[in-house]
Design a protein around this motif. Structure first.
Motif, mmCIF file in Angstrom:
data_model
loop_
_atom_site.group_PDB
_atom_site.id
_atom_site.type_symbol
_atom_site.label_atom_id
_atom_site.label_comp_id
_atom_site.label_asym_id
_atom_site.label_seq_id
_atom_site.Cartn_x
_atom_site.Cartn_y
_atom_site.Cartn_z
ATOM 1 N N GLU A 280 0.821 -1.222 0.000
ATOM 2 C CA GLU A 280 0.000 0.000 0.000
ATOM 3 C C GLU A 280 0.851 1.266 0.000
ATOM 4 O O GLU A 280 0.341 2.371 -0.134
ATOM 5 N N MET A 281 2.167 1.105 0.178
ATOM 6 C CA MET A 281 3.057 2.271 0.159
ATOM 7 C C MET A 281 3.679 2.410 -1.223
ATOM 8 O O MET A 281 3.784 1.438 -1.965
ATOM 9 N N THR A 282 4.071 3.636 -1.576
ATOM 10 C CA THR A 282 4.700 3.832 -2.884
ATOM 11 C C THR A 282 6.111 3.229 -2.876
ATOM 12 O O THR A 282 6.664 2.901 -1.825
ATOM 13 N N THR A 283 6.662 3.124 -4.083
ATOM 14 C CA THR A 283 8.037 2.647 -4.230
ATOM 15 C C THR A 283 8.966 3.464 -3.331
ATOM 16 O O THR A 283 9.759 2.915 -2.575
ATOM 17 N N GLU A 284 8.841 4.790 -3.414
ATOM 18 C CA GLU A 284 9.757 5.647 -2.651
ATOM 19 C C GLU A 284 9.550 5.497 -1.137
ATOM 20 O O GLU A 284 10.521 5.464 -0.378
ATOM 21 N N GLU A 285 8.300 5.376 -0.722
ATOM 22 C CA GLU A 285 8.049 5.171 0.714
ATOM 23 C C GLU A 285 8.673 3.859 1.189
ATOM 24 O O GLU A 285 9.221 3.787 2.286
ATOM 25 N N ASN A 286 8.609 2.830 0.339
ATOM 26 C CA ASN A 286 9.246 1.559 0.681
ATOM 27 C C ASN A 286 10.751 1.728 0.876
ATOM 28 O O ASN A 286 11.338 1.138 1.777
ATOM 29 N N LEU A 287 11.343 2.549 0.014
ATOM 30 C CA LEU A 287 12.805 2.737 0.099
ATOM 31 C C LEU A 287 13.190 3.548 1.331
ATOM 32 O O LEU A 287 14.282 3.403 1.868
ATOM 33 N N LYS A 288 12.256 4.407 1.762
ATOM 34 C CA LYS A 288 12.573 5.295 2.895
ATOM 35 C C LYS A 288 12.333 4.657 4.258
ATOM 36 O O LYS A 288 12.737 5.219 5.271
ATOM 37 N N THR B 242 6.346 6.961 -7.516
ATOM 38 C CA THR B 242 5.067 7.316 -6.887
ATOM 39 C C THR B 242 4.015 6.201 -7.007
ATOM 40 O O THR B 242 2.884 6.361 -6.576
ATOM 41 N N VAL B 243 4.424 5.086 -7.619
ATOM 42 C CA VAL B 243 3.476 3.975 -7.816
ATOM 43 C C VAL B 243 3.453 3.104 -6.565
ATOM 44 O O VAL B 243 4.487 2.867 -5.938
ATOM 45 N N LYS B 244 2.276 2.633 -6.187
ATOM 46 C CA LYS B 244 2.185 1.732 -5.032
ATOM 47 C C LYS B 244 2.950 0.445 -5.331
ATOM 48 O O LYS B 244 2.819 -0.134 -6.426
ATOM 49 N N ALA B 245 3.721 -0.012 -4.343
ATOM 50 C CA ALA B 245 4.604 -1.165 -4.584
ATOM 51 C C ALA B 245 3.822 -2.415 -4.953
ATOM 52 O O ALA B 245 4.313 -3.266 -5.699
ATOM 53 N N GLY B 246 2.566 -2.508 -4.478
ATOM 54 C CA GLY B 246 1.730 -3.656 -4.824
ATOM 55 C C GLY B 246 1.403 -3.720 -6.311
ATOM 56 O O GLY B 246 1.019 -4.777 -6.814
ATOM 57 N N MET B 247 1.544 -2.579 -6.999
ATOM 58 C CA MET B 247 1.240 -2.532 -8.437
ATOM 59 C C MET B 247 2.468 -2.842 -9.292
ATOM 60 O O MET B 247 2.370 -2.946 -10.516
ATOM 61 N N LEU B 248 3.619 -2.956 -8.692
ATOM 62 C CA LEU B 248 4.849 -3.199 -9.461
ATOM 63 C C LEU B 248 4.920 -4.654 -9.918
ATOM 64 O O LEU B 248 4.317 -5.541 -9.305
#
Ligand code: ATP
Ligand code: MG
Length: 234
Positions: A92-100, A124-130
């Motif tokens: 539910e978090m974006t790629t960047e939030e995951n990295l941070k 800015t994409v939610k990691a679940g969508m990657l």
């Protein structure tokens, strides 16, 4: 230079001896490939190094510091990072939030994005969508943001298309070339041996091969014997 040294490591799970007297090292600038059949104990070995499960016996020395008695967070702080089997992102978090998530004060994401420019485009994409490959990039990138001395990666390639696997292998080789020590657990033995320096084969919790990747790569019969039972002369 030897940055991580593991001696006489013993690990039990549910009272059963899983790792029996294992020794290995990781060198700065090199990839140590850890191979072995299903259930050989590869994941257990990595988990005992990062402190997820306690070792029963043995010494784990990182850059002169004894890790054995430290809790996982302190080991991470000392410079060992662990990309666990299973590729878990916070969907539910974006790629960047995951990295941070675990970013230490003063650290930034520049190296992570240098290694995987793909992630900058998807920040800015939610990691679940990657895609699965992008998610694996996220977990690898997340584990390098605090500049670990040793990075352990468990089953990086499972379930990914060959072109993605090769992209990830190139990135891992680049990290080693920049000076990091890598321990790579891999089912695709031939791909890992092609980019690795030193190989270990684990069989029923014992190291039965400790030698050059190149030697193992060109001797499939030796690999076969190691997986099935014979200890190599070391
Ligand atoms: N939580 C647990 N409790 C008890 N035994 C466990 C546990 N996790 C793993 N084991 C056992 O420990 C042994 C080693 O498992 P481990 O997952 O470390 O092997 P592995 O080499 O990583 O295998 P794979 O290639 O399937 O990932 C196996 O016999 C497994 O059944
Ligand atoms: Mg495993």
């Amino acid at each position: 230079m030897t940055i991580l040294q593991v001696d006489a490591l013993k690990v039990d799970r549910s009272g059963i001896s899983i790792i029996r007297n294992a020794a290995l090292t990781a060198q700065s600038g090199e990839i140590s490939v850890l191979l072995g059949s299903n259930g050989a104990g590869k994941t257990t070995l990595l988990e005992s190094l990062s402190g997820i499960i306690p070792a029963k016996n043995g010494a784990i020395t990182l850059d002169g510091q004894q890790l054995s008695k430290l809790w996982p967070g302190a080991r991470a702080k000392a410079g060992i990072s662990h990309v666990e089997q299973g590729r878990t992102v916070f969907s539910e978090m974006t790629t960047e939030e995951n990295l941070k998530v675990a970013l230490a004060p003063g650290a930034d994401l520049n190296e992570a994005y240098d290694l995987f420019p793909e992630l900058l485009q998807r920040r800015t994409v939610k990691a679940g969508m990657l895609s699965g490959g992008e998610q694996q990039m996220v977990v690898i990138a997340r584990s390098i943001v605090n500049r670990p001395k040793v990075m352990m990666i468990d089953e990086m390639s499972s379930g990914l298309a060959p072109i993605i696997v090769s992209r990830l292998m190139t990135a891992v080789r680049k990290l080693a070339d920049q000076g990091m020590a890598i321990i790579l657990v891999e089912q695709f033995a031939s791909l890992a041996l092609a980019i690795g320096n030193r190989a270990y084969v684990l069989r029923r919790g014992e190291v039965v091969y400790d030698g050059a990747c190149a030697k193992l790569a060109k001797d499939p019969a030796l690999m076969h014997r190691l997986y099935l039972g014979e200890r190599a002369k070391m």
